[in-house]
Design an enzyme around this catalytic site. Sequence first.
Site, mmCIF file in Angstrom:
data_model
loop_
_atom_site.group_PDB
_atom_site.id
_atom_site.type_symbol
_atom_site.label_atom_id
_atom_site.label_comp_id
_atom_site.label_asym_id
_atom_site.label_seq_id
_atom_site.Cartn_x
_atom_site.Cartn_y
_atom_site.Cartn_z
ATOM 1 C CG ASP A 325 -2.042 0.976 1.151
ATOM 2 O OD1 ASP A 325 -2.102 1.712 0.146
ATOM 3 O OD2 ASP A 325 -2.849 1.015 2.081
ATOM 4 C CG ASN A 654 39.268 -34.390 -4.264
ATOM 5 O OD1 ASN A 654 40.467 -34.620 -4.248
ATOM 6 N ND2 ASN A 654 38.781 -33.153 -4.173
ATOM 7 C CG ASP A 683 33.064 -30.557 5.665
ATOM 8 O OD1 ASP A 683 32.959 -29.884 4.621
ATOM 9 O OD2 ASP A 683 32.577 -31.684 5.795
#
Length: 859
Positions: A325, A654, A683
């Site tokens: 709005d 890999n 990781d």
Amino acid sequence: MATIDPREPLPALIARLKTQVTGLSSADAAIRLEENGPNEPAPPRASGPLREFLRFCGNPLVLILLVAAALSGALGQVADAVLIALMIAISIVLNFFQAYRSERAVQRLRQQVAPTATVLRDGRWAELPRRQIVPGDVVRLAAGDLVPADARLIESRDLHVQQAALTGESTPIEKMADAVANEFTPLEAANLVFLGTSVVSGVATALVIETGPNTVFGDIAQRLAIRPPETEFDRGTRQFGTLITRTVFFLVLFIMLVNLSVHRNALESLLFAVALAVGLTPEFLPMITTVTLAMGAVRMAREKVIVKHLDAIENLGSIDILCSDKTGTLTAGEIVLDRSLDCAGKLSERPLELAYINSAFETGIRSPLDAAILASQRRDTEGYAKTDEIPFDFERRRLSIVVKKDGLFTMIAKGAPEAILAVCVAWERDGHPVPMDEAMRARCAETYRGRCAEGFRVLAVATRMLAHGEGVGAADEREMTLAGFITFVDPPRADAAESLAALKRDGVRVKILTGDNELVTRHICSQVGIDAKHIVLGSQLSEMSDSALAHIAERVEVFARVSPGQKDRVINALKSRSHVVGFLGDGINDAPSLHTADVGISVSGAVDVAKDSAAIILMEPGLTVLHRGIIEGRKAFGNLLKYLLMGTSSNFGNMFSMAGASIFLPFLPMLPTQILLNNFLYDLSQVTIPTDNVDPAYVRKPQRWNIGVIRNFMLIIGPISSIYDFLTFYILLHTFHASEQLFHTGWFVESLATQTLVLFVIRTAGNPWSNRPSRPLAATALSIVLVGMILPFTPLAGALGFVPLPGLFFAFLIAVTLTYLALVQFVKGMLVGTLVKPSRPRPPQGKSAHPGQAGKSAH
């Protein structure tokens, strides 16, 4: 629900619940909360630290590794068993600590916007979290409130409740405390209100009978157990999981068959295959996802944007169209009374006097226009007594009050000029009604339309004398006398034009969906730079087919005089054209659109039903805050994609290397424990990706999941790493004449170094030095590479199957790493030009992603 009998006398109900009309004490409420549980229709499963920890332990990959460790120990390979168990433990603890801490941070943010209710406790009205409501509480209801529990009305005045969530009935239902129920039909009883419904108008106090799962809404929720619609983030995650699963299955099966065909030890081959499966699977993905999005949520909170659901962050960053709005978005929302005019456009106090009475007695949500009327010079309402009310709705677009004075009943209506003028047959001149002919009707229309064209908001006021004061309805709004008009000014926000330009620059188009007339809307839009040459009206929209609307909705920026249902149609039309649509709303009528949009956005000052429907809450109004939230959403998703693209591309490379090495080597190219250690260290180097800086260019356009781009990176960047792996194999075997242990050690170090350091190349779409990594990420990555190089020279080397490497190997390692990074940078440059697609695709094409983020991971 069985205990809810609308026929039960209120005194008997109070006695049965062991309460009173003055409410409960805090001590009594605490006891009842312990007995009944939190007031949640479908309480979330307990998620304490122990349960969260066990959830990580129950990961299928973790269970497979535990079985592998047990088998290794049973066959005498104690060192392997201990190493596997140790890496599992470290991985679980790290996952648990990071994810659990992030979840707690997000929960604290959610508590800032948790739904509340007005409750009578210890003899005082207090605002408490809805989940703390208990049977026997007395609550107060007003327009815009969510009904916090199933309750019996004690007192009510002009109460209308929206029960669509329970009954499907779209029109509000009138509720009355003194209604007499003749049958045992709770949902149809006028003296009962229910959790899951919302108050449209009126006020009431009610006695809570049932809470949580025992409510009608809770019973439905438990029986149906409906999952929420799949979001863009859910869909992307599911598609990514499918891609990984297929890749793991086929590659691991191939390598397993190769090893068995050359008559290698079956258990060793099984452990090797399991290790490869772990290596290809981004097992830190849940933790990285949670941490990345949680950190994004915390950063967004600093920007005054509260996220109720974490996946809404990615959806917010994907928005390419924002529907809103204009009030409070383009305008300041600080409406000020301008003047009061008679039907001919001359100054007159009469319309304002009538409007003041109407606003003073109405029980619905007071709009900013009401606030401006009541803030004007105080007018005397002494002698007036309200007898009835016809609440505002978005079809009639007016609100009427019936008042009694000196024995006479008068209906006073105020609303949109065209809606009021349509029910008028006379106009007021010098306090007397005069029949309205077509010429006068045209003059009245010219009066209000002229003020609208100048940017003023206009209300019309009309009256009608009635023979009685109760039981009136919308049908009685007829044959009225127009008293005149009231005008208001709502200036544009100082930052509106700048915010709109910033959103447009960053790929977000803003479309205005307003109930206001086209004249006011065009004036405001022209002041802030929105193209309002072509405005679609609600009357035109209702005549369009869905396909025609989808075509028009993409090209038109402004829709005026639209109802809530028509707003929904516009949003669905845009979604059908593959747009990600956000909707910004704060009123009762906005709740359906907040649900329909991909991202529902509301503000802290909105009515309860709007805040409850929204996924994002702005603590300050305006587009500037929202723009900052969108940018933070893109940053969070950008960092998440870095982990996905780095891991999948490098893992595939890999795996490809493993497959090739398994064919010609007389031994395994790397031991299972070494693969797991390599995977774990890699990781670990990526745990700090959530802290990384994101390319400025990346946040300049909406971003969406693109499994095609992830797959392409996996298939193109991955094999590049394999080229260097095969080169390493050759040098180890023919230059260093490596034994099995030296081969394992050399490839372990080379693989870990190249896959980790390539992060600095691929984390950005441009040159590596164009956008510096965050300090935590740089420190983590470099530390992991250093650990990998030192390991063969530590006392752990023997247990891990490593031997010291010759000094010349490190010279080779430096050369290999530098040339590998240079080649990836070169190929990445070509991929940027060939793989980037628009973020808003045309069906059935894919969606865009960041091509400058992928990597290499040896597992």
